[in-house]
Every structure is written in C-alpha cells, then in structure tokens.
Design a protein around this motif. Structure first.
Motif, PDB file in Angstrom:
ATOM      1  N   GLN A 516       0.356  17.862 -69.521  1.00  0.00           N
ATOM      2  CA  GLN A 516       1.448  17.847 -70.503  1.00  0.00           C
ATOM      3  C   GLN A 516       2.529  16.814 -70.178  1.00  0.00           C
ATOM      4  O   GLN A 516       3.334  16.470 -71.042  1.00  0.00           O
ATOM      5  N   LEU A 517       2.547  16.346 -68.949  1.00  0.00           N
ATOM      6  CA  LEU A 517       3.557  15.352 -68.582  1.00  0.00           C
ATOM      7  C   LEU A 517       3.211  13.964 -69.105  1.00  0.00           C
ATOM      8  O   LEU A 517       4.076  13.081 -69.164  1.00  0.00           O
ATOM      9  N   GLU A 518       1.944  13.790 -69.461  1.00  0.00           N
ATOM     10  CA  GLU A 518       1.501  12.462 -69.898  1.00  0.00           C
ATOM     11  C   GLU A 518       2.407  11.865 -70.966  1.00  0.00           C
ATOM     12  O   GLU A 518       2.740  10.691 -70.929  1.00  0.00           O
ATOM     13  N   SER A 519       2.788  12.730 -71.905  1.00  0.00           N
ATOM     14  CA  SER A 519       3.592  12.233 -73.028  1.00  0.00           C
ATOM     15  C   SER A 519       4.957  11.734 -72.566  1.00  0.00           C
ATOM     16  O   SER A 519       5.646  11.022 -73.296  1.00  0.00           O
ATOM     17  N   LEU A 520       5.357  12.119 -71.361  1.00  0.00           N
ATOM     18  CA  LEU A 520       6.659  11.686 -70.852  1.00  0.00           C
ATOM     19  C   LEU A 520       6.568  10.408 -70.017  1.00  0.00           C
ATOM     20  O   LEU A 520       7.586   9.877 -69.587  1.00  0.00           O
ATOM     21  N   ALA A 521       5.353   9.933 -69.836  1.00  0.00           N
ATOM     22  CA  ALA A 521       5.157   8.805 -68.919  1.00  0.00           C
ATOM     23  C   ALA A 521       5.922   7.560 -69.359  1.00  0.00           C
ATOM     24  O   ALA A 521       6.327   6.744 -68.528  1.00  0.00           O
ATOM     25  N   THR A 522       6.120   7.416 -70.655  1.00  0.00           N
ATOM     26  CA  THR A 522       6.837   6.230 -71.145  1.00  0.00           C
ATOM     27  C   THR A 522       8.275   6.552 -71.545  1.00  0.00           C
ATOM     28  O   THR A 522       8.991   5.691 -72.050  1.00  0.00           O
ATOM     29  N   ASP A 523       8.673   7.779 -71.315  1.00  0.00           N
ATOM     30  CA  ASP A 523      10.041   8.214 -71.644  1.00  0.00           C
ATOM     31  C   ASP A 523      11.003   7.681 -70.566  1.00  0.00           C
ATOM     32  O   ASP A 523      10.908   8.060 -69.403  1.00  0.00           O
ATOM     33  N   SER A 524      11.899   6.796 -70.983  1.00  0.00           N
ATOM     34  CA  SER A 524      12.690   6.113 -69.950  1.00  0.00           C
ATOM     35  C   SER A 524      13.621   7.068 -69.222  1.00  0.00           C
ATOM     36  O   SER A 524      13.901   6.886 -68.037  1.00  0.00           O
ATOM     37  N   GLY A 525      14.078   8.119 -69.899  1.00  0.00           N
ATOM     38  CA  GLY A 525      14.909   9.105 -69.227  1.00  0.00           C
ATOM     39  C   GLY A 525      14.134   9.814 -68.129  1.00  0.00           C
ATOM     40  O   GLY A 525      14.606   9.951 -66.992  1.00  0.00           O
ATOM     41  N   PHE A 526      12.907  10.206 -68.478  1.00  0.00           N
ATOM     42  CA  PHE A 526      12.064  10.888 -67.494  1.00  0.00           C
ATOM     43  C   PHE A 526      11.692   9.927 -66.360  1.00  0.00           C
ATOM     44  O   PHE A 526      11.683  10.305 -65.190  1.00  0.00           O
ATOM     45  N   GLN A 527      11.411   8.700 -66.735  1.00  0.00           N
ATOM     46  CA  GLN A 527      11.094   7.686 -65.710  1.00  0.00           C
ATOM     47  C   GLN A 527      12.251   7.528 -64.721  1.00  0.00           C
ATOM     48  O   GLN A 527      12.032   7.419 -63.512  1.00  0.00           O
ATOM     49  N   ASP A 528      13.472   7.524 -65.257  1.00  0.00           N
ATOM     50  CA  ASP A 528      14.633   7.383 -64.369  1.00  0.00           C
ATOM     51  C   ASP A 528      14.715   8.559 -63.396  1.00  0.00           C
ATOM     52  O   ASP A 528      14.955   8.372 -62.202  1.00  0.00           O
ATOM     53  N   GLU A 529      14.475   9.752 -63.933  1.00  0.00           N
ATOM     54  CA  GLU A 529      14.483  10.935 -63.066  1.00  0.00           C
ATOM     55  C   GLU A 529      13.396  10.830 -61.992  1.00  0.00           C
ATOM     56  O   GLU A 529      13.591  11.170 -60.835  1.00  0.00           O
ATOM     57  N   TRP A 530      12.248  10.377 -62.458  1.00  0.00           N
ATOM     58  CA  TRP A 530      11.089  10.235 -61.573  1.00  0.00           C
ATOM     59  C   TRP A 530      11.413   9.237 -60.461  1.00  0.00           C
ATOM     60  O   TRP A 530      11.140   9.465 -59.279  1.00  0.00           O
ATOM     61  N   HIS A 531      12.022   8.143 -60.866  1.00  0.00           N
ATOM     62  CA  HIS A 531      12.398   7.107 -59.903  1.00  0.00           C
ATOM     63  C   HIS A 531      13.386   7.657 -58.877  1.00  0.00           C
ATOM     64  O   HIS A 531      13.251   7.422 -57.669  1.00  0.00           O
ATOM     65  N   GLU A 532      14.344   8.432 -59.361  1.00  0.00           N
ATOM     66  CA  GLU A 532      15.335   8.997 -58.452  1.00  0.00           C
ATOM     67  C   GLU A 532      14.681  10.004 -57.497  1.00  0.00           C
ATOM     68  O   GLU A 532      15.012  10.060 -56.312  1.00  0.00           O
ATOM     69  N   MET A 533      13.721  10.756 -58.016  1.00  0.00           N
ATOM     70  CA  MET A 533      12.991  11.717 -57.188  1.00  0.00           C
ATOM     71  C   MET A 533      12.266  10.990 -56.051  1.00  0.00           C
ATOM     72  O   MET A 533      12.369  11.341 -54.877  1.00  0.00           O
ATOM     73  N   LYS A 534      11.557   9.962 -56.402  1.00  0.00           N
ATOM     74  CA  LYS A 534      10.814   9.178 -55.410  1.00  0.00           C
ATOM     75  C   LYS A 534      11.788   8.505 -54.428  1.00  0.00           C
ATOM     76  O   LYS A 534      11.583   8.525 -53.208  1.00  0.00           O
ATOM     77  N   SER A 535      12.851   7.933 -54.955  1.00  0.00           N
ATOM     78  CA  SER A 535      13.817   7.227 -54.093  1.00  0.00           C
ATOM     79  C   SER A 535      14.449   8.174 -53.090  1.00  0.00           C
ATOM     80  O   SER A 535      14.647   7.813 -51.925  1.00  0.00           O
TER      81      SER A 535
END
Ligand code: GL9
Length: 838
Positions: A516-535
């Motif tokens: 279900q997360l697939e649809s969020l893969a291009t969502d820039s808000g989610f990407q930013d969160e993802w980036h912050e999580m990884k960082s």
C-alpha cells in the motif's frame, strides 16, 4: 489440576500484580525486582542490575503465556515441528520480547519516568551469539514466525557456554576473544534438570537374543554424558503463543564416574567431569566449511540424541504410541549438522523400542526433512570412518545397513552404473573412507529443500543431482525469509511509525500489506519524511562511529555497506578493489568530484581462514590511508565496524543507502541480509545470486543495480578455462588498483603483505573477481548518478521497502507448514488455562 489463580482472591491479585502491564505496575515490579531479585538498594545498583530487574519483570509477563501454551499443547496433543539446529543466533531478547508482547511503549515510558535511559538499558544485554551467521539467524527468524503463526514448535540445539568469538581489530588485523555471554547470568532461560537425558559415546556393540527369541543389538558405550535442557520462551507477535527453544548443556553423570569407576581417584573423576562439560563449551566458529573435528561430531550427536529422547519422553507423557512418532513430530534438519538424527532415531526405534527395521525406517523417513544451505562442495560434511566408528559404533552399523538397502534401490533403478553407485553411497570410498552426511540426510528425508529458487535449481543440477534423478518428488524450494518484528519494528522504530501512520496496524503480521505504500513513492511529502527517517538513522550511526573510533563521517554521504561473514566467495575484496580505484583516481586528479561515500564493512573471519583475515587487513589498511588523506577532500571514508553481530547489525540496516550483495553468481545459497537491507529502504547493488534474483523480481529491475556474470556464465567460463591475468593485463584501471596495493602503498611500503591475496586473484581467482571487476565499477558509477537524483532515489527506496512482503519469514514458515511439515496453527487461549477465576 492446580491452578495458579483460582477462586482465591488473594492469589488472583498476586497474579495480576506479577503480570500487570500498566506503567504503574511496571514501575512497581521493577523496583521490587531490584530489591528482591538483584538484592540491591538503588544506591548500589549498576546499569546491569537495572537491566536484570527489567528483564525479570518482562519474563514474569511472558511466563503467563508460556505456561498457558505448554498446558494447551499438552492437552491438545498437537502435531509439533522440531527444528533441529546446531546454531540459533537469537540476538538480544529484551527488546524483541517487548515488541512481541506489545508492551514496548509502556515499558519505555515506565523506565523514563524512573529517570532511566531506556536505550541504555536495552544495550546492557549481552546477546547470545550461538551461531555463525545466516544459517543460525535463519533458525531464529523461523522460531519467531512459527510462534507468531501459532504453530506448535520446539527449537532444539546446543547451549554453548562460549558463543561465536568476539572480534576486535588490532593494527588492522582481526583478533578473537572468547564470548563469555553467561558471565552475568541469563534471565531468559529456565534449567530443566528433571528432563535431563543420558547420551552414550564410544565402546562397542553386542548382539543377543531376547526373551521372545528375536535377534537384537545393544550398544555398550565407553562414555556417558548427561544433557540438561535449558528452555527459553519464544513469544509470538500479538498472540498468546509462547513456544520453546530447548538448548542442551552437557554435564558429567556423577553416579557413573564418581561412584563406580573412580573410587579413590578423585582427580580422575574431576577430569571426567571436565571432559564431559567440554562437550558444549564452545561453538565452532567456521563459516561454511568444517574440518573433521571429533568434538564437533560429539556435539552434533549429543544434541540430536538428547532431542530425540526428549521427543520420546513427550510421546510417553501424552500416551502416544511410538509407532505414531512421525504423526506427532515433524523434524527439520537445519543443514547436515543434525543429520545423524536419522541413524539415532533408527537406533532408538529398533534397539530400544524393538520395532521392526522396515517399520522404523518408514517412521524415520516420514519424520525427517532436510534443508541444504550451501553449494560449496568443500562444505559438505563428511566424517572419517575410523573417527565415526570409534565414537558411534552402533550408528556406523546402522548407516551400513541403510546404505546396503539404499544401494540396492539405486542398482535397480540404474543398472550397470557403478560410478553413480559410488557417488550416491553413504560411504565415500574413493580414498580414506568417510561417512557422507548430506547423502544420509537425502536418503532419510521425505523432503529436501534449497533456500532460494536459484539455489534449489542448482542443487538439482549439481551437488544433489543424483538424488534428484532418483527422488525428484522429494525436492522443493523454500526461499528464505526474515522476521519483520526484529528487522523492522525493533531495529527501525522511525520507519515503523511512519508506515503505521500511513497504512495502519497489522502490516508487521502481514508484510504484503506494505504494498500500500507504493502509491506514496512519488509523494514528495512522504519522500521528505522518508529522507528524514533515513538521515536520522545515518546520523545516529555516524555518532557511534565517531564515539567509537574517533572518525568523522558525513551523514549526508552515501552509506555503502557490506556486512556479512568475510569470505572469498562473498567478495569483500571486490568492493575493496572498487574503493582503491576511486582512491587512485582522486589521487591522480586532485580536482575530481565524486559522490561522497562512506564505505562500511563488518563481519567476522573464521579464525583459521587466513585469506579472509587478510581481506580484513586490506580493508582496514585502505581505510587507514583514505580516511586521513586531505587530497580526497572527505569524499571517501572506509570504516570497518568490529564485532559485527545481531546487536550491531540492527543499527546498520536502517542507516544504509546501498546494500552490497556481490557474491560470485551461484555461490551464495540465498543470503538474508540482502532482505533486511531492502526492507529498510536500502537499494541493492548485486549479482544474480541467491535470493537477489527474487528480490530484484519483487522490487522491479529498475529499482535494483544489477551487474556481473550469471551462474551459467560463471560455470561456462570455468569450463572453458579462465585466465584472470588477462583481465589484469587488459584493464588499465584494474591493473592500477592491483599494482597500487602490490606496491605497498597501503601497507607502509611492505609490498609482500597482500601478495598472497593478489597472487590468488591473478593466478587462480576461483571467485572471478577480475572477470566481474569492470561491470562492478561501471554499475557503481550508475549508482552514484542515481543517488544524485535524490527524488528518484527516494522513490526507489520506498518502492524497495514496500515490495518486500514476500521475504517475511512468516511466508517461508507458512510454505514449510503446507508443503513439508503438514502442520496447522494451534492457537492458544491463555484465559482458558491460567486465569480460571471464581
Ligand atoms: C548459509 C548460506 O551461505 C546463506 O546464503 C543462507 O542465506 C543461509 C541461510 O539459509 O545459510 N549457509 C551457511 O553455511 N551459512 C549461511 O549463511 N553460513 C553461516 O551461517 C555462517
């Protein structure tokens, strides 16, 4: 029946007091444990006391489920999986138990209210490192999944007093220290001396005629050892099930040595005791290969015999006739290490329970299944006949009998094929005679499986080809999996929180839901969160690296990680060659800009594997030069993390950008680290080997960095003649890298230090690094380019994490249950058992 809490209100209250999970109840239990269990006033308590006080309160809350499960299984006489493994690499228990019990947040809050650093408390636990690597860790993941799926199961193994050695790095070299994991006590186990079993060794066999006039054999041993089980509860995730890991410790049988044989010889008796206890002293630290060590065979037989006798004890307790052994138990052999089980089961059924040979053989075959974990031919276990016969004389006879009957079958199916008979015989007679454990396992099992699609295919085409041609129906594939509870929920709380916020609860039990997360893969808000999580995870790891080694690494650089046992087939030195190439280019072109990378390595080398130790020295030496060189302008760091283990690995996966899975195609049976990385959003650079193939199919070829020869190409090239030196001579970059190492640049001018490693590459290169070098370097360039497009990289990272559902060990275990074990869940309702109030 004696109920803990019956109509007696005080007892009911006491039970609630010991099992309550409110923050207040936890705080109170903690303080009580400090006082009554650790016997310390707060003023004298150490961090370790705090850890123990916490562990004990968690344990109390587990026992509720454990006892309920035991009672439920006994009453329902459920079919049970017995997972026999010489290794269980469990990792620290505390955090995992909190997750599976669903009390992580309350306990964390309670500790914080008491003013304690919760992370610090978790870090106090010394992990039980009772395994070498993937094989032992797989067993641990499967226990977690079996419990979570409510499948009745017992893990049977060895309680090594010293687990896998602790690795230190001294002047760039690996040093080994003994792992004294039991020094401060183990709050997670319960000894069960009342279920101790006796195990025989050595001596000879005798035949006799019993009262009924039947011919029988008895084994007259020269040594007997006592095995005491130590049980650890294995909680399922969000269920009442708590299964058991039962590990055996060897001790002397006091009556046997002290009273009868050693009267007056006190020191002799003590010596006997010491020698018995030596049996389970230490885990053999070899990766994949094992020399024919007597003590190792003794360990194998010891835990197998204890475990099988334990199964008969359980049968008896549930008044199940021995003829129904295979209906009650499904035994999985984790590699050939426990393969002696079939001969021991035959001995017990025929010699002890007086069953007819054919009936016993039917039971044995229906009870056993065998998992193969490696194709490396040098890893196939075999025992010199003389060694085997001196330790297990009766089992050698039984194996000869099995072999005679088996070869008769082969002869019938394949007339006049003596070469085939020689290959398939349980006895290798080509030179010194050996017992072949893989052949024994194949003949005695109803099912044989590999651990990834490619591996299972190669098994049928290579090492087990003859067995496949005889018994095609026995073969199947069971692709490995890893538990998302430890490898996501526990290791990566940030990712866990993010995912739950988006798709709700439930995905840690059904990992396919992360789709279900697939649809969020291009969502820039989610990407930013993802980036912050990884960082955030990278900053945390960078902080540790700085604290431990004083090396500053840039958390915004790409974390390029290879963590796994050090082995030539895994090709850490290919990774090193790439680093040397980058290093050399930066030195030659001081203006050059590259994508800043932090190369992180971790892994142990078998203490006797000199080449692997030299590979570590190469990595640390390159690091030593690169990390201090201002010419590189901080674009390249090389870190070797010492003592890579479960605890440390949990900090690494969440912080990784790039996962190195670069084994020579056809050599890595599956790999499981590859799965842990991808679940945590790292992208893979890898060959078409092991489970990489299936991971790439799952995440999509466009989200995976593929390079290198295929298994078929490797085989073809070997067959046609491979001359690594031609690659060296033909590739200026490769030549430059090798020459730079050979010049002594990384070894204080000592050109001879790495010569053995370089010579092996130039003149043998059995793992074809040189053939894959250019493809690897090119692929790495593609990786760098991809990383520079951060949006695209984040999309790929999210897609990787969301498409890994298949690699949950829940899926693997479900497949084993259906195809191999024929067992179904037997849910436990603890309320039905323990909480019988009023
Ligand atoms: C191994 C294989 O090498 C891995 O590819 C595989 O993923 C695991 C689990 O199936 O088994 N076989 C093996 O002997 N080891 C593996 O990791 N080695 C160790 O466990 C040290």
């Amino acid at each position: 029946r004696l109920a803990i809490a019956d109509s007696n209100e005080a007892a009911q209250q006491n039970l609630e007091h010991r099992t309550g999970t409110s923050i207040e109840a936890i705080k109170q239990a903690f303080l009580e444990n400090l006082f009554f269990v650790q016997g310390k006033p707060v003023a004298l308590a150490t961090k370790h006391d705090y850890y123990m006080a916490l562990a004990h309160l968690v344990r109390d809350r587990m026992l509720y489920r454990w006892n309920g499960t035991a009672e439920s299984y006994t009453q329902d006489r459920c079919r049970t999986v017995c997972y026999l493994s010489a290794e269980f690499l469990m990792g620290p228990h505390l955090g995992n138990n909190l997750i599976n019990m669903g009390i992580y947040d309350q306990v964390k809050a309670a500790m914080e209210e008491l003013g304690l650093d919760f992370e610090d408390l978790l870090a106090q636990e010394v992990e039980p490192g009772l395994g070498n690597g993937g094989l032992g860790r797989l067993a641990a993941c499967y226990l977690d999944s079996m419990a979570s799926l409510e499948v009745p199961s017992l893990g049977y193994g060895i309680r090594y007093e010293f687990g896998i050695f602790e690795q230190g790095i001294s002047q760039g070299w690996q040093i080994e220290r003994t792992d004294k994991w039991l020094r401060h006590g183990n709050p997670w186990e319960v000894a069960r001396p009342e279920w101790a079993t006796e195990v025989m060794f050595g001596g000879h066999t005798e035949s006799y005629t019993d009262a009924a006039g039947d011919y029988r054999v008895r084994w007259v041993p020269s040594q007997e050892v006592l095995g005491t089980p130590y049980d650890t509860p294995i909680l399922g995730y969000q269920v009442d099930t708590a299964n058991t890991l039962r590990l055996w410790k060897a001790e002397a049988i006091e009556s046997f040595d002290f009273e009868v044989f050693n009267q007056g010889d006190y020191y002799g008796a003590v010596e006997e005791k010491v020698s018995s206890e030596n049996l389970t002293k230490v885990l053999y630290p070899n990766d994949e290969t094992l020399a024919g060590k007597r003590l190792r065979l003794k360990q194998q037989f010891f835990f197998v015999s204890c475990s099988l006798q334990d199964m008969f004890r359980i049968l008896k307790g549930q008044t199940i006739p021995v003829e129904e052994f295979h209906e009650k138990f499904s035994i999985q052999l984790n590699d050939t290490h426990p393969a002696i089980a079939s001969a021991e089961l035959m001995r017990l059924l025929v010699d002890e329970y007086h069953l007819d040979w054919n009936i016993a053989w039917e039971i044995t075959q229906q009870a056993m299944a065998y998992t193969n974990h490696t194709l490396l031919p040098e890893a196939l276990e075999k025992w010199p006949i003389s060694l085997f016969g001196s330790l297990l004389p009766r089992h050698l006879e039984i194996i000869y009998e099995i072999n005679t009957r088996f070869l008769e079958l082969v002869r019938m199916r394949f007339p006049k094929d003596s070469a085939r008979l020689e290959r398939m015989s349980l006895i290798d007679e080509s030179g010194e005679r050996y017992v072949r454990m893989a052949n024994l396992a194949c003949v005695s099992s109803h099912t044989i499986n590999g651990v990834a699609k490619l591996h299972s295919e190669l098994l049928k085409q290579t090492v087990l080809k003859d067995f496949y041609e005889l018994f095609p129906e026995k073969f199947c594939n069971m692709t490995n999996g890893v538990t998302p509870r430890r490898w996501i929920a526990l290791s990566n709380p940030r990712l866990t929180k993010m995912v739950t916020e988006k798709i709700g609860e439930g995905w840690l039990k059904e990992l396919e839901k992360t789709k279900q997360l697939e649809s969020l893969a291009t969502d820039s808000g989610f990407q930013d969160e993802w980036h912050e999580m990884k960082s955030a995870a990278k900053r945390e790891l960078a902080g540790r690296i700085h604290q431990q080694f004083g090396v500053l690494v840039d958390p915004t650089s790409m974390f390029d990680v290879q963590v796994k046992r050090i082995h030539e087939y895994k090709r850490q030195h290919l990774n090193a060659l790439h680093i040397v190439t980058l290093y050399s280019q930066l030195k030659q072109n001081p203006q050059m800009e590259i994508l800043p990378r932090t190369f992180i390595f971790g892994g142990k080398a078998a203490p006797g594997y000199h080449m692997a130790k030299l590979m570590i020295k190469l990595i640390t030496s390159v690091g030593e030069m690169a990390n201090k060189d201002p010419d590189l302008r901080n674009q390249l760091r090389v870190i070797f993390l010492p003592n890579y283990n479960v605890t440390n690995s949990q900090r690494v996966y969440p912080a990784s950008d790039l996962s190195e899975q670069i084994s020579t195609a056809g050599k890595e049976a599956s790999g499981t680290g590859n799965m842990k990385f991808a679940m945590n959003g790292a992208l893979t650079i890898g060959t078409l080997d092991g489970a990489n193939v299936e991971i790439r199919d799952a995440v999509g070829a466009e989200n995976f960095f593929l390079f290198g020869l295929t298994a078929d190409e490797v085989a073809k090239m070997k067959f046609e003649g491979y001359t690594p030196r031609d690659y060296y001579l033909g590739n200026p970059y490769l030549k430059d890298a090798i020459d730079l190492i050979a010049s002594g640049h990384f070894s204080h001018g000592d050109g001879s230090l790495f010569q053995p490693l370089l010579d092996k590459l130039l003149y043998q290169d059995p793992f074809m690094l040189l053939a894959d070098y250019q493809a690897y370097v090119d692929c790495q360039r593609t990786v760098s380019k991809a990383y520079q497009d951060q949006r695209r990289w984040l999309e790929m990272s999210i897609l990787n994490a969301s498409r890994m559902g298949y690699f949950s060990s829940d899926r693997s275990v479900q497949e084993y249950c259906q195809r191999i074990w024929k067992v179904s869940p037997a849910p436990v309702d603890i309320d039905r058992y323990i909480k019988v109030s009023g």
